[in-house]
Design a protein around this motif. Structure first.
Motif, PDB file in Angstrom:
ATOM      1  N   GLU A   1       0.736  -1.254   0.134  1.00 56.36           N
ATOM      2  CA  GLU A   1       0.165   0.060  -0.156  1.00 56.36           C
ATOM      3  C   GLU A   1       0.926   1.197  -0.058  1.00 56.36           C
ATOM      4  N   ASP A   2       2.238   1.267   0.106  1.00 55.70           N
ATOM      5  CA  ASP A   2       3.094   2.286  -0.053  1.00 55.70           C
ATOM      6  C   ASP A   2       3.049   2.792  -1.434  1.00 55.70           C
ATOM      7  N   SER A   3       2.735   1.891  -2.562  1.00 56.62           N
ATOM      8  CA  SER A   3       2.999   2.214  -3.695  1.00 56.62           C
ATOM      9  C   SER A   3       2.171   3.497  -4.010  1.00 56.62           C
ATOM     10  N   ALA A   4       3.097   4.456  -4.715  1.00 54.03           N
ATOM     11  CA  ALA A   4       2.443   5.634  -5.042  1.00 54.03           C
ATOM     12  C   ALA A   4       3.569   6.565  -5.612  1.00 54.03           C
ATOM     13  N   MET A   5       3.166   7.811  -5.742  1.00 57.87           N
ATOM     14  CA  MET A   5       4.034   8.858  -6.202  1.00 57.87           C
ATOM     15  C   MET A   5       4.437   9.884  -5.085  1.00 57.87           C
ATOM     16  N   TYR A   6       5.672   9.944  -4.702  1.00 59.51           N
ATOM     17  CA  TYR A   6       6.059  10.684  -3.685  1.00 59.51           C
ATOM     18  C   TYR A   6       6.741  12.019  -4.173  1.00 59.51           C
ATOM     19  N   TYR A   7       6.489  13.164  -3.688  1.00 61.06           N
ATOM     20  CA  TYR A   7       6.865  14.443  -3.866  1.00 61.06           C
ATOM     21  C   TYR A   7       7.609  15.019  -2.778  1.00 61.06           C
ATOM     22  N   CYS A   8       8.800  15.638  -2.902  1.00 57.70           N
ATOM     23  CA  CYS A   8       9.450  16.313  -1.654  1.00 57.70           C
ATOM     24  C   CYS A   8       9.319  17.688  -2.135  1.00 57.70           C
ATOM     25  N   ALA A   9       9.311  18.717  -0.944  1.00 56.81           N
ATOM     26  CA  ALA A   9       8.774  20.161  -1.311  1.00 56.81           C
ATOM     27  C   ALA A   9       9.511  20.936  -0.178  1.00 56.81           C
ATOM     28  N   LEU A  10       9.787  22.000  -0.550  1.00 53.08           N
ATOM     29  CA  LEU A  10      10.605  22.866   0.182  1.00 53.08           C
ATOM     30  C   LEU A  10       9.499  24.332   0.342  1.00 53.08           C
ATOM     31  N   ILE A  11       9.431  25.085   1.485  1.00 58.07           N
ATOM     32  CA  ILE A  11       8.723  26.443   1.411  1.00 58.07           C
ATOM     33  C   ILE A  11       9.996  27.336   1.324  1.00 58.07           C
ATOM     34  N   THR A  12       9.736  28.413   0.609  1.00 60.49           N
ATOM     35  CA  THR A  12      10.605  29.286   0.358  1.00 60.49           C
ATOM     36  C   THR A  12      10.170  30.472   1.351  1.00 60.49           C
ATOM     37  N   GLN A  13      10.817  31.275   2.237  1.00 61.44           N
ATOM     38  CA  GLN A  13      10.671  32.243   3.020  1.00 61.44           C
ATOM     39  C   GLN A  13      11.236  33.537   2.701  1.00 61.44           C
ATOM     40  N   GLY A  14      10.478  34.548   3.237  1.00 60.84           N
ATOM     41  CA  GLY A  14      11.189  35.838   2.917  1.00 60.84           C
ATOM     42  C   GLY A  14      10.593  36.401   1.726  1.00 60.84           C
ATOM     43  N   GLY A  15       9.575  37.332   1.714  1.00 59.99           N
ATOM     44  CA  GLY A  15       9.324  37.808   0.265  1.00 59.99           C
ATOM     45  C   GLY A  15       8.149  37.104   0.039  1.00 59.99           C
ATOM     46  N   SER A  16       8.011  36.628  -1.108  1.00 61.00           N
ATOM     47  CA  SER A  16       6.901  35.663  -1.689  1.00 61.00           C
ATOM     48  C   SER A  16       7.237  34.364  -1.171  1.00 61.00           C
ATOM     49  N   GLU A  17       6.405  33.879  -0.115  1.00 59.41           N
ATOM     50  CA  GLU A  17       6.522  32.373   0.216  1.00 59.41           C
ATOM     51  C   GLU A  17       5.603  31.594  -0.913  1.00 59.41           C
ATOM     52  N   LYS A  18       6.458  30.229  -0.992  1.00 64.95           N
ATOM     53  CA  LYS A  18       5.835  29.478  -1.967  1.00 64.95           C
ATOM     54  C   LYS A  18       6.335  28.169  -1.601  1.00 64.95           C
ATOM     55  N   LEU A  19       5.649  26.858  -2.174  1.00 62.07           N
ATOM     56  CA  LEU A  19       6.139  25.749  -1.927  1.00 62.07           C
ATOM     57  C   LEU A  19       6.830  25.234  -3.327  1.00 62.07           C
ATOM     58  N   VAL A  20       8.084  24.835  -3.167  1.00 61.47           N
ATOM     59  CA  VAL A  20       8.698  24.139  -4.543  1.00 61.47           C
ATOM     60  C   VAL A  20       8.885  22.617  -4.449  1.00 61.47           C
ATOM     61  N   PHE A  21       8.417  22.398  -5.319  1.00 67.52           N
ATOM     62  CA  PHE A  21       8.172  20.594  -5.369  1.00 67.52           C
ATOM     63  C   PHE A  21       9.315  20.161  -6.150  1.00 67.52           C
ATOM     64  N   GLY A  22       9.803  19.011  -5.880  1.00 65.63           N
ATOM     65  CA  GLY A  22      10.630  18.120  -6.761  1.00 65.63           C
ATOM     66  C   GLY A  22       9.676  17.471  -7.677  1.00 65.63           C
ATOM     67  N   LYS A  23      10.294  16.890  -8.660  1.00 62.16           N
ATOM     68  CA  LYS A  23       9.566  16.226  -9.901  1.00 62.16           C
ATOM     69  C   LYS A  23       8.925  14.925  -9.491  1.00 62.16           C
ATOM     70  N   GLY A  24       8.993  14.460  -8.362  1.00 69.14           N
ATOM     71  CA  GLY A  24       8.500  13.071  -7.991  1.00 69.14           C
ATOM     72  C   GLY A  24       9.149  12.107  -8.302  1.00 69.14           C
ATOM     73  N   MET A  25       8.636  10.956  -7.485  1.00 69.32           N
ATOM     74  CA  MET A  25       9.191   9.517  -7.540  1.00 69.32           C
ATOM     75  C   MET A  25       8.254   8.712  -7.322  1.00 69.32           C
ATOM     76  N   LYS A  26       8.015   7.645  -8.421  1.00 69.66           N
ATOM     77  CA  LYS A  26       7.025   6.615  -8.295  1.00 69.66           C
ATOM     78  C   LYS A  26       7.808   5.394  -7.487  1.00 69.66           C
ATOM     79  N   LEU A  27       7.065   5.216  -6.384  1.00 71.22           N
ATOM     80  CA  LEU A  27       7.463   3.911  -5.600  1.00 71.22           C
ATOM     81  C   LEU A  27       6.653   2.739  -5.880  1.00 71.22           C
TER      82      LEU A  27
END
Lengths: 110, 115
Positions: free
Chosen positions: A80-106
């Motif tokens: 049941e762990d089979s899925a797409m996994y995305y790592c993400a980072l929040i940028t701070q200071g000024g415009s805050e946004k989530l930056v995602f990696g391109k993902g990995m299929k497990l």
């Protein structure tokens, strides 16, 4: 520039095997990192965030500032762990946004 | 609670046209964020709205715009469509402002195809 790299697009393991999904980041500030997961035919959802230091569904992730990594690990994978996994980072200071990696299929095979 | 809903689910447009996508957040959620997902670029942040104000914006051209209404529903508009705008557009909502500090709940997405 802020960047999240997931070096592997695919990972296939057998049930019960250990799993490590790699994530490296580039960010000049103090990073806030996350793992998101998308199971088949389901919506993207938060799996865990590093600031919580929690284990979700047996997964853990440790922030390593020296290696600028936030790898996701599980000692014994389940089908049941089979899925797409995305790592993400929040940028701070000024415009805050989530930056995602391109993902990995497990894929966890029986 | 009902989840985030997005309409329409699928859309086909031609180059040069404009399109409006809609997102209804979870009841009580006041922050709505939009993302573009493509095979080449992955998931990219478009913008976040909170209390009818745009809080943050990603690196997209001015053709991409949005707004939020007093009931927290949000719309995203893309004008002068280009082939490269073909993507899955995801909307996410959260109770408070801040795309990362509060868990975001994602919608199913709108699949836009530009011919």
């Amino acid at each position: 520039a802020q960047r999240v790299t997931q070096p592997e697009k695919l990972l296939s393991v057998f049930k019960g095997a250990p799993v490590e999904l790699k994530c490296n980041y580039s960010y000049s500030g103090s990073p806030e990192l996350f793992w998101y997961v998308q199971y088949s035919r389901q919506r993207l959802q938060l799996l865990l965030r590093h600031i919580s230091r929690e284990s979700i569904k047996g997964f853990t992730a440790d922030l390593n500032k020296g290696e600028t990594s936030f790898h996701l690990k599980k000692p014994f994978a389940q089908e049941e762990d089979s899925a797409m996994y995305y790592c993400a980072l929040i940028t701070q200071g000024g415009s805050e946004k989530l930056v995602f990696g391109k993902g990995m299929k497990l894929t966890v095979n029986p | 609670k009902a989840g985030v809903t997005q309409t329409p689910r699928y859309l086909i447009k031609t180059r040069g046209q404009q399109v409006t996508l809609s997102c209804s957040p979870i009841s009580g959620h006041r922050s709505v964020s939009w993302y573009q997902q493509t095979p080449g670029q992955g998931l990219q942040f478009l913008f976040e709205y909170f209390s009818e104000t745009q809080r943050n914006k990603g690196n997209f051209p001015g053709r991409f715009s949005g707004r939020q209404f007093s009931n927290s529903r949000s719309e995203m508009n893309v004008s002068t469509l280009e082939l490269g705008d073909s993507a899955l557009y995801l909307c996410a909502s959260s109770p408070l402002a801040g795309v990362g500090y509060n868990e975001q709940f994602f919608g199913p997405g709108t699949r836009l195809t530009v011919l």
